[in-house]
Design a protein around this motif. Sequence first.
Motif, mmCIF file in Angstrom:
data_model
loop_
_atom_site.group_PDB
_atom_site.id
_atom_site.type_symbol
_atom_site.label_atom_id
_atom_site.label_comp_id
_atom_site.label_asym_id
_atom_site.label_seq_id
_atom_site.Cartn_x
_atom_site.Cartn_y
_atom_site.Cartn_z
ATOM 1 N N GLY A 165 0.805 -1.217 0.000
ATOM 2 C CA GLY A 165 0.000 0.000 0.000
ATOM 3 C C GLY A 165 0.834 1.261 0.000
ATOM 4 N N PRO A 166 0.176 2.431 0.101
ATOM 5 C CA PRO A 166 0.864 3.727 0.037
ATOM 6 C C PRO A 166 1.773 3.971 1.241
ATOM 7 C CG PRO A 166 -1.497 3.955 -0.385
ATOM 8 C CD PRO A 166 -1.283 2.573 0.139
ATOM 9 N N ALA A 167 2.473 5.100 1.199
ATOM 10 C CA ALA A 167 3.400 5.476 2.256
ATOM 11 C C ALA A 167 2.680 5.675 3.588
ATOM 12 C CB ALA A 167 4.143 6.757 1.861
ATOM 13 N N ILE A 168 3.422 5.497 4.676
ATOM 14 C CA ILE A 168 2.871 5.504 6.033
ATOM 15 C C ILE A 168 2.934 6.903 6.635
ATOM 16 C CG2 ILE A 168 3.168 4.579 8.362
ATOM 17 C CD1 ILE A 168 4.486 2.107 7.006
ATOM 18 N N HIS A 169 1.820 7.339 7.263
ATOM 19 C CA HIS A 169 1.798 8.601 8.015
ATOM 20 C C HIS A 169 1.701 8.356 9.514
ATOM 21 C CE1 HIS A 169 0.774 11.900 4.836
ATOM 22 N NE2 HIS A 169 1.797 11.152 4.492
ATOM 23 N N ALA A 170 1.188 7.206 9.926
ATOM 24 C CA ALA A 170 1.128 6.841 11.350
ATOM 25 C C ALA A 170 1.143 5.328 11.443
ATOM 26 C CB ALA A 170 -0.124 7.408 12.018
ATOM 27 N N PHE A 171 1.718 4.823 12.545
ATOM 28 C CA PHE A 171 1.903 3.373 12.688
ATOM 29 C C PHE A 171 1.837 2.990 14.156
ATOM 30 C CE2 PHE A 171 4.657 -0.197 13.683
ATOM 31 C CZ PHE A 171 4.288 -1.151 12.753
ATOM 32 N N GLU A 172 1.283 1.821 14.427
ATOM 33 C CA GLU A 172 1.265 1.273 15.791
ATOM 34 C C GLU A 172 1.091 -0.237 15.709
ATOM 35 O OE1 GLU A 172 0.946 1.811 20.183
ATOM 36 O OE2 GLU A 172 1.899 2.784 18.485
ATOM 37 N N ALA A 173 1.899 -0.957 16.477
ATOM 38 C CA ALA A 173 1.776 -2.416 16.548
ATOM 39 C C ALA A 173 0.836 -2.800 17.682
ATOM 40 C CB ALA A 173 3.142 -3.055 16.756
ATOM 41 N N SER A 174 0.122 -3.889 17.495
ATOM 42 C CA SER A 174 -0.783 -4.390 18.527
ATOM 43 C C SER A 174 0.011 -5.084 19.618
ATOM 44 C CB SER A 174 -1.795 -5.362 17.913
ATOM 45 O OG SER A 174 -2.557 -5.995 18.925
ATOM 46 N N LEU A 175 -0.422 -4.929 20.868
ATOM 47 C CA LEU A 175 0.196 -5.641 21.987
ATOM 48 C C LEU A 175 -0.471 -6.988 22.232
ATOM 49 C CD1 LEU A 175 0.721 -2.746 24.566
ATOM 50 C CD2 LEU A 175 2.392 -3.765 23.002
ATOM 51 N N ALA A 176 -1.485 -7.321 21.436
ATOM 52 C CA ALA A 176 -2.224 -8.564 21.637
ATOM 53 C C ALA A 176 -1.812 -9.664 20.662
ATOM 54 C CB ALA A 176 -3.725 -8.301 21.517
ATOM 55 N N ASP A 177 -1.312 -9.284 19.481
ATOM 56 C CA ASP A 177 -0.962 -10.282 18.468
ATOM 57 C C ASP A 177 0.023 -9.662 17.490
ATOM 58 O OD1 ASP A 177 -2.584 -8.654 16.773
ATOM 59 O OD2 ASP A 177 -4.353 -9.759 17.420
ATOM 60 N N ARG B 229 -0.349 -8.287 14.629
ATOM 61 C CA ARG B 229 -0.885 -7.327 13.665
ATOM 62 C C ARG B 229 -0.421 -5.907 13.998
ATOM 63 N NH1 ARG B 229 -7.036 -9.330 14.255
ATOM 64 N NH2 ARG B 229 -6.375 -9.031 16.403
ATOM 65 N N CYS B 230 -0.543 -5.033 13.008
ATOM 66 C CA CYS B 230 -0.229 -3.626 13.208
ATOM 67 C C CYS B 230 -1.256 -2.786 12.464
ATOM 68 C CB CYS B 230 1.194 -3.297 12.724
ATOM 69 S SG CYS B 230 1.440 -3.519 10.945
ATOM 70 N N PHE B 231 -1.296 -1.503 12.790
ATOM 71 C CA PHE B 231 -2.279 -0.591 12.208
ATOM 72 C C PHE B 231 -1.549 0.606 11.609
ATOM 73 C CE2 PHE B 231 -4.261 -3.070 15.491
ATOM 74 C CZ PHE B 231 -5.417 -3.525 14.862
ATOM 75 N N VAL B 232 -1.983 0.989 10.411
ATOM 76 C CA VAL B 232 -1.306 2.012 9.632
ATOM 77 C C VAL B 232 -2.319 3.019 9.126
ATOM 78 C CG1 VAL B 232 -0.041 2.437 7.483
ATOM 79 C CG2 VAL B 232 0.553 0.476 8.912
ATOM 80 N N LEU B 233 -1.979 4.296 9.216
ATOM 81 C CA LEU B 233 -2.702 5.328 8.492
ATOM 82 C C LEU B 233 -1.798 5.749 7.351
ATOM 83 C CD1 LEU B 233 -5.313 7.174 8.544
ATOM 84 C CD2 LEU B 233 -3.771 8.942 9.425
ATOM 85 N N ASP B 234 -2.272 5.593 6.095
ATOM 86 C CA ASP B 234 -1.402 5.890 4.965
ATOM 87 C C ASP B 234 -1.669 7.287 4.421
ATOM 88 O OD1 ASP B 234 -3.607 5.753 3.152
ATOM 89 O OD2 ASP B 234 -3.338 3.596 2.925
ATOM 90 N N GLU B 235 -0.889 7.667 3.414
ATOM 91 C CA GLU B 235 -0.973 9.030 2.879
ATOM 92 C C GLU B 235 -2.299 9.316 2.179
ATOM 93 O OE1 GLU B 235 2.167 9.558 0.118
ATOM 94 O OE2 GLU B 235 1.560 7.904 -1.185
ATOM 95 N N ALA B 236 -3.055 8.258 1.849
ATOM 96 C CA ALA B 236 -4.374 8.447 1.242
ATOM 97 C C ALA B 236 -5.458 8.679 2.287
ATOM 98 C CB ALA B 236 -4.731 7.241 0.377
ATOM 99 N N GLY B 237 -5.095 8.627 3.596
ATOM 100 C CA GLY B 237 -6.079 8.784 4.665
ATOM 101 C C GLY B 237 -6.809 7.509 4.987
ATOM 102 N N ASP B 238 -6.291 6.360 4.530
ATOM 103 C CA ASP B 238 -6.924 5.066 4.805
ATOM 104 C C ASP B 238 -6.275 4.408 6.016
ATOM 105 O OD1 ASP B 238 -8.572 5.392 2.659
ATOM 106 O OD2 ASP B 238 -7.439 4.088 1.312
#
Length: 415
Positions: free
Chosen positions: A101-113, A115-124
């Motif tokens: 996917g597109p470039a990353i603007h925000a990132f955080e890894a889950s402490l439960a498993d 997985r990680c969560f990303v907000l990309d430059e498209a706002g998704d």
Amino acid sequence: DALQAKQRAEDAKTEIQAQKDRAEDNLQRAIKQEDRAANLAEELQSRLYDYTLIKAKSAFDQNEFFKVRELLSDCLPEPRGWEWNRLNRIVGGAAKLQLAGPAIHAFEASLADSRCFVLDEAGDLRMCELSDGSTLWRRPTNVFGEAIIEVSPTGERMVVHTAPVVCPGQLEVWDVQGRRLWSIALEANTATIGWAAFSADGRNLALSTADLKDREGNVQVHRVDDPTPIWKRRCKGLAVMGFDRDPKRLFVTVVGPYGPIGKSTLSCWNVNEPGEVWSVPRSQTSLSCMTPDGLLLTAGPEHSLQVRDPGTGQIVEELPSSLSGRALDVRMSPDGKYVYTSGVPGNLVVWDWQARSEIYAFPGASGGERFGRPSFTHDGRHIVFAQLKSPLVEIIPVEPAPTEIVLAGHEEAVK
């Protein structure tokens, strides 16, 4: 005539043999030249390897681990010896992962498993798998530009919001299935979202807002799935906060009039009572976190780790760091074994909490890259952070791998 023909045949045979001998001599000379060229290339390759290893060792001595990894990767495979393997293993276990996917603007890894969560430059907003970088789901948001993602300790909820420098601020709360639960959209051009933090059980969410013009702010607490606050309080400035182990208590840092570089106050608030439980001045602003044994941690000057009494806010111990600069964040691993302090542009100090000692320090990138807020992985063994405005994620081990040297060619056991 017959004799002349025989003589000519003998002469031709002699000439052919002479040509063959000359060709053999030329071949041998070519082989020798090729050997000399190969030896010269090998010598040059060896010298280049030695020079690169010297630079890598110098970078290692200065804790420039990013540079060490870059230099080691430049070495050709053939000359790599035990020296290369030793340095690679010390800073090894690290990897760069490219997320789909597109470039990353925000990132955080889950402490439960994993997985990680990303907000990309498209706002998704995307949920990704750290093992292979694949996208599990993707949803559009109204959060654009610089942003922050916070994931609940249980991994079931997340909040994504614009960074404090972005106005007007936007905040959205999501569940792990990719459903937006509620949102806040500030209207004033000087209004911003300060910070958001989950309680230890993941049931409550504290967030702050502020008007950067008049320096007036609010801190409010929500049930995680409810947009209506259950508690709200005004403050003079932009606040960052974290919960005590008791979800009724908040540790709040209110930023001074000159932002993070100015003086601030650290306070303890009880959401059921007016006033402050205690308040202490601070020379710098940073987040805070709680240890499993109930102590409060903050980042101090020159990346020191401050250990505070949660009942008074007073510093009871301060651990010095080998890294200079200002730290803004402090976090503890899920297993309670490690702590990091981090700042801008990606500098990081990792601590062994039980030993109360520094494990290593990253002074940050020297090439102008910007790195997002680091996260511990769910097993506490790695730290993950994104290279902002690119799809790359860095994964580094919390503890450098032990050195392993394989001795080859011995007929007898090594004693």
